[in-house]
Design a protein around this motif. Structure first.
Motif, PDB file in Angstrom:
ATOM      1  N   VAL A 199     -61.778  -9.706 -36.238  1.00 15.07           N
ATOM      2  CA  VAL A 199     -62.463  -9.271 -35.021  1.00 15.07           C
ATOM      3  C   VAL A 199     -61.771  -9.893 -33.822  1.00 15.07           C
ATOM      4  CG1 VAL A 199     -64.702  -8.959 -36.147  1.00 15.07           C
ATOM      5  CG2 VAL A 199     -64.113 -11.172 -35.149  1.00 15.07           C
ATOM      6  N   SER A 200     -61.848  -9.219 -32.693  1.00 16.60           N
ATOM      7  CA  SER A 200     -61.281  -9.724 -31.449  1.00 16.60           C
ATOM      8  C   SER A 200     -62.322 -10.560 -30.725  1.00 16.60           C
ATOM      9  CB  SER A 200     -60.828  -8.568 -30.563  1.00 16.60           C
ATOM     10  OG  SER A 200     -60.339  -9.034 -29.327  1.00 16.60           O
ATOM     11  N   LEU A 201     -61.859 -11.606 -30.062  1.00 14.53           N
ATOM     12  CA  LEU A 201     -62.760 -12.495 -29.329  1.00 14.53           C
ATOM     13  C   LEU A 201     -62.880 -12.146 -27.864  1.00 14.53           C
ATOM     14  CD1 LEU A 201     -61.562 -15.906 -30.840  1.00 14.53           C
ATOM     15  CD2 LEU A 201     -63.395 -14.399 -31.653  1.00 14.53           C
ATOM     16  N   ALA A 238     -55.022 -11.437 -24.739  1.00 17.74           N
ATOM     17  CA  ALA A 238     -54.664 -12.855 -24.636  1.00 17.74           C
ATOM     18  C   ALA A 238     -53.872 -13.325 -25.846  1.00 17.74           C
ATOM     19  CB  ALA A 238     -55.935 -13.706 -24.473  1.00 17.74           C
ATOM     20  N   ALA A 239     -54.186 -12.843 -27.050  1.00 14.88           N
ATOM     21  CA  ALA A 239     -53.477 -13.245 -28.274  1.00 14.88           C
ATOM     22  C   ALA A 239     -53.463 -12.060 -29.228  1.00 14.88           C
ATOM     23  CB  ALA A 239     -54.147 -14.455 -28.911  1.00 14.88           C
ATOM     24  N   PRO A 240     -52.637 -11.053 -28.968  1.00 10.90           N
ATOM     25  CA  PRO A 240     -52.678  -9.825 -29.766  1.00 10.90           C
ATOM     26  C   PRO A 240     -52.106 -10.024 -31.164  1.00 10.90           C
ATOM     27  CG  PRO A 240     -50.902  -9.721 -28.160  1.00 10.90           C
ATOM     28  CD  PRO A 240     -51.679 -10.967 -27.841  1.00 10.90           C
ATOM     29  N   ARG A 298     -50.658 -10.187 -41.309  1.00  6.11           N
ATOM     30  CA  ARG A 298     -51.050 -10.413 -39.908  1.00  6.11           C
ATOM     31  C   ARG A 298     -49.766 -10.562 -39.109  1.00  6.11           C
ATOM     32  NH1 ARG A 298     -55.505 -15.091 -39.213  1.00  6.11           N
ATOM     33  NH2 ARG A 298     -55.051 -14.508 -37.040  1.00  6.11           N
ATOM     34  N   LEU A 299     -49.589  -9.673 -38.136  1.00  7.47           N
ATOM     35  CA  LEU A 299     -48.339  -9.633 -37.391  1.00  7.47           C
ATOM     36  C   LEU A 299     -48.596  -9.839 -35.904  1.00  7.47           C
ATOM     37  CD1 LEU A 299     -46.757  -6.472 -39.080  1.00  7.47           C
ATOM     38  CD2 LEU A 299     -46.413  -8.873 -39.723  1.00  7.47           C
ATOM     39  N   LYS A 300     -47.756 -10.664 -35.310  1.00  7.00           N
ATOM     40  CA  LYS A 300     -47.734 -10.808 -33.863  1.00  7.00           C
ATOM     41  C   LYS A 300     -46.603  -9.950 -33.316  1.00  7.00           C
ATOM     42  CE  LYS A 300     -49.695 -15.463 -33.809  1.00  7.00           C
ATOM     43  NZ  LYS A 300     -49.527 -16.875 -33.371  1.00  7.00           N
ATOM     44  N   THR A 337     -57.346 -10.160 -28.763  1.00  9.58           N
ATOM     45  CA  THR A 337     -57.418 -11.628 -28.765  1.00  9.58           C
ATOM     46  C   THR A 337     -57.908 -12.049 -30.142  1.00  9.58           C
ATOM     47  OG1 THR A 337     -57.936 -11.643 -26.400  1.00  9.58           O
ATOM     48  CG2 THR A 337     -58.353 -13.663 -27.630  1.00  9.58           C
ATOM     49  N   ALA A 338     -56.950 -12.373 -31.018  1.00 10.74           N
ATOM     50  CA  ALA A 338     -57.286 -12.668 -32.405  1.00 10.74           C
ATOM     51  C   ALA A 338     -57.718 -14.123 -32.564  1.00 10.74           C
ATOM     52  CB  ALA A 338     -56.083 -12.392 -33.298  1.00 10.74           C
ATOM     53  N   PRO A 339     -58.643 -14.407 -33.481  1.00  7.43           N
ATOM     54  CA  PRO A 339     -59.021 -15.800 -33.758  1.00  7.43           C
ATOM     55  C   PRO A 339     -57.940 -16.484 -34.601  1.00  7.43           C
ATOM     56  CG  PRO A 339     -60.204 -14.330 -35.215  1.00  7.43           C
ATOM     57  CD  PRO A 339     -59.430 -13.446 -34.276  1.00  7.43           C
ATOM     58  N   LEU A 340     -58.005 -17.797 -34.668  1.00  2.00           N
ATOM     59  CA  LEU A 340     -57.039 -18.536 -35.470  1.00  2.00           C
ATOM     60  C   LEU A 340     -57.222 -18.254 -36.955  1.00  2.00           C
ATOM     61  CD1 LEU A 340     -57.043 -21.981 -33.624  1.00  2.00           C
ATOM     62  CD2 LEU A 340     -55.376 -20.113 -33.423  1.00  2.00           C
ATOM     63  N   SER A 341     -58.466 -18.028 -37.357  1.00  2.00           N
ATOM     64  CA  SER A 341     -58.753 -17.770 -38.762  1.00  2.00           C
ATOM     65  C   SER A 341     -59.801 -16.672 -38.875  1.00  2.00           C
ATOM     66  CB  SER A 341     -59.252 -19.038 -39.457  1.00  2.00           C
ATOM     67  OG  SER A 341     -59.679 -18.762 -40.783  1.00  2.00           O
TER      68      SER A 341
END
Length: 598
Positions: free
Chosen positions: A392-394, A399-401, A443-445, A381-385
């Motif tokens: 770091v993962s939240l 949820a948002a890899p 940064r890749l989704k 779960t990556a942050p927006l920035s």
């Protein structure tokens, strides 16, 4: 009124001392016996086999086990990796710990020495104690002491019943109450509570079995580690295990033959509340078969603390994480690498790090043979920035890899023949690619690609799978150790709550007519139970030997050297309390208790 005489306290006779001894524990010596080396050796052996030294050794063993729980051990699953990582972080003390065998505590010389000494101490304590207890069981209860009024609780009265009939009645009543009774020499000797000593011996034997089970496990056990991504499987052989730690009697050739495949992995985390992010479910869905017959394929699940048993081994679930699926194309557009790469979690939110090594990349943009390496982070779960926090993962769930990568080109060192850590990238002979004067990174989704700078091709983040790590443990002594632990608890309960006690009854014919009845009881520890039992026996015995009222008369000496009777038969004779001419007659069924404060 009664006339009572008391005797001066004398040291107990040898037979009295034997009757008052309620334990089969060997008598400890205060110092060396004999002369010279033999005397000292005998004294040291007695000290080693004493309960005091056994408790000290047990305490030392528990202290010695503390480093094994605080410092990474080679014997544990993934132990080699953890030990090496710990050494890298503590370079100053690592050599000292190595010399002290603190990374291999349970196989160290000093731990083994304590273990063996405790083993010998228990054996030297159990064998003679068991032999003595068997002798006690085969013998009759100890004969009644000469002076029953010396016992902690006792009762005395006079009756007109025949002495032999009173002794026979007492023998019958004691047998009815479950005592092991013997009628001889004009007195009844009875004993009860043998299960106390049985519990004591059971505790020692179980502790011996417990230590034996651990010793057998340390000599004939082995552990292996295996990390599998969803869809992967392996055969339990030394070549397919990630790591293996054997023992003296369990080596590579002793591995249990089976096949195991990870079909899928389910992980669930709490999504709200105070415990958000806490793990709620880790389940590995597997297929397996034992031996070499694949037609016997079975399905099962492995959860935390719920291992899968295959043959003589147990497969434990010990770790979980994510494995990004990455495709790498070279400068010519050829696929040179594709697969799921396990990334290792670094925190509770499963921020994971990992590397991708492309040894067969081929030729680079300049036409020379080269190799590629990628390092980075996988964030479930990556942050927006990343500003202020970094990558770091939240949340531990996906949820948002996102996948964060850095690229390197050069020589990975894989052709040197030296072993390498698959989770680390040696950048000594590698050059990091740059873009716009800055280190190249992306940064890749899932589904996104990255065109590498300088014409080195591209990287595509295809998606991700989950992985699980397993510990394959073969420990044949666990069942023995568990049985020993359970029996030790049962034995300890018996030795604490069962009271060993003795009761004597002596009915003696008096020269002037009538019979004097004496009762006495002895327990191993101070308890009201022996007094209650003696009182109940005295009441029951009144049916066969009722107390009689006597005129005032001087005390006379009974036959067979018995203690002086009380002139008033209904009053219990207590030598610790002088007669009070003004005292009232008390109940003959209630024994006197010298420990009473009244």
């Amino acid at each position: 009124m009664s006339n009572t005489t008391t005797e001066t306290e004398q040291p107990p006779a040898p037979e009295d001392a034997a009757a008052e001894r309620l334990s089969t524990a060997p008598v400890e010596s205060d110092g060396p016996t004999g002369m010279g080396a033999f005397g000292w050796a005998r004294w040291m052996w007695r000290q080693l086999t004493s309960m005091r030294v056994a408790l000290i050794l047990l305490f030392l063993l528990s202290l010695a086990a503390i480093p094994g729980s605080l410092i990474p051990q080679y014997q544990n699953g993934q132990g080699q990796l953890k030990v090496e990582a710990w050494k890298a972080q503590h370079g100053t003390v690592a050599p000292i710990y190595e010399k002290l065998q603190l990374f291999d505590v349970y196989s160290s010389v000093w731990f083994s020495a304590i273990y063996i000494l405790l083993f010998v101490s228990l054996a030297g304590c159990i064998v003679p104690r068991t032999w003595q207890f068997v002798g006690v069981l085969r013998s009759q209860p100890p004969a009644a002491p000469r002076n029953l009024t010396r016992m902690p609780v006792h009762a005395v009265w006079r009756t007109e019943a025949d002495a032999a009939a009173v002794n026979a009645a007492a023998h019958r009543l004691l047998r009815k109450r479950g005592f092991r009774a013997n009628l001889s020499g004009g007195a009844v000797a009875a004993e009860k509570g043998y299960l106390r000593e049985v519990g004591n011996l059971l505790f020692h034997l179980s502790l011996f079995a417990l230590l034996g089970g651990f010793a057998w496990a340390s000599l004939a056990s082995g552990t292996g580690g295996k990390l599998m991504v969803e869809g992967e499987g392996y055969s339990n052989t030394i070549t397919q295990l990630d790591d293996f730690n054997g023992t003296r009697f369990y080596g590579n050739q002793d591995l249990d033959p089976f096949y195991l495949k990870l079909d899928g992995f389910t992980s669930k985390f709490q999504t709200k509340g105070d415990q958000i992010g806490a793990a709620r479910q880790f389940t590995a869905n597997v297929e397996y078969y034992s031996g070499s017959d694949s037609s016997k394929l079975k399905k099962s699940t492995i959860e935390v603390n719920h291992p899968l048993e295959i043959g003589g081994s147990k497969v434990f679930l010990i770790g979980h994480g994510y494995a990004p699926v990455i495709t790498v194309r070279n400068a010519q557009g050829d696929v040179v690498y594709q697969g799921a790469v396990p990334f290792l979690p670094q925190d509770a939110n499963l921020t994971s790090t990992g590397v991708v090594k492309v040894s067969d990349y081929g030729t680079g943009p300049d036409g020379t043979k080269t190799q590629m390496g990628f390092s980075g982070f996988f964030l479930p779960t990556a942050p927006l920035s990343f500003e202020g926090t970094g990558p770091v993962s939240l949340f531990p769930g996906d949820a948002a890899p996102e996948l964060v990568l850095n690229a390197f080109a050069g020589d990975l060192g894989t052709d040197s023949g030296l072993p390498q850590n698959v989770y680390q990238l040696n950048t000594r002979k590698l050059t990091q690619l740059t873009q716009d004067g800055q280190p190249a990174k992306a940064r890749l989704k899932p589904g996104q690609g990255w065109t590498l700078p300088d014409g080195y091709g591209s990287v595509t983040f295809e998606g991700y799978k989950q992985w699980a790590s397993f510990n394959v443990s073969h420990r044949p002594g666990n069942a023995i150790a568990l049985t020993g632990a359970v029996l030790a608890i049962l034995g300890l309960i018996g030795s604490l709550f069962i009271q060993r006690r003795r009761i004597w009854v002596r009915a003696v014919a008096l020269p002037g007519g009538g019979t004097q009845v004496e009762l006495a009881g002895l327990a191993r520890s101070e308890s009201a139970k022996i007094a209650e039992e003696l009182a109940e026996l005295a009441v029951d015995l009144q049916d066969d030997a009722p107390a009689t009222e006597a005129d005032d008369a001087p005390a006379t000496e009974p036959e067979d050297g018995a203690a002086s009777p009380a002139g008033e038969p209904a009053v219990p004779d207590d030598p610790a309390v002088p007669d009070d001419p003004g005292a009232e007659a008390s109940d003959p069924a209630v024994p006197a208790d010298q420990n009473s404060k009244e």
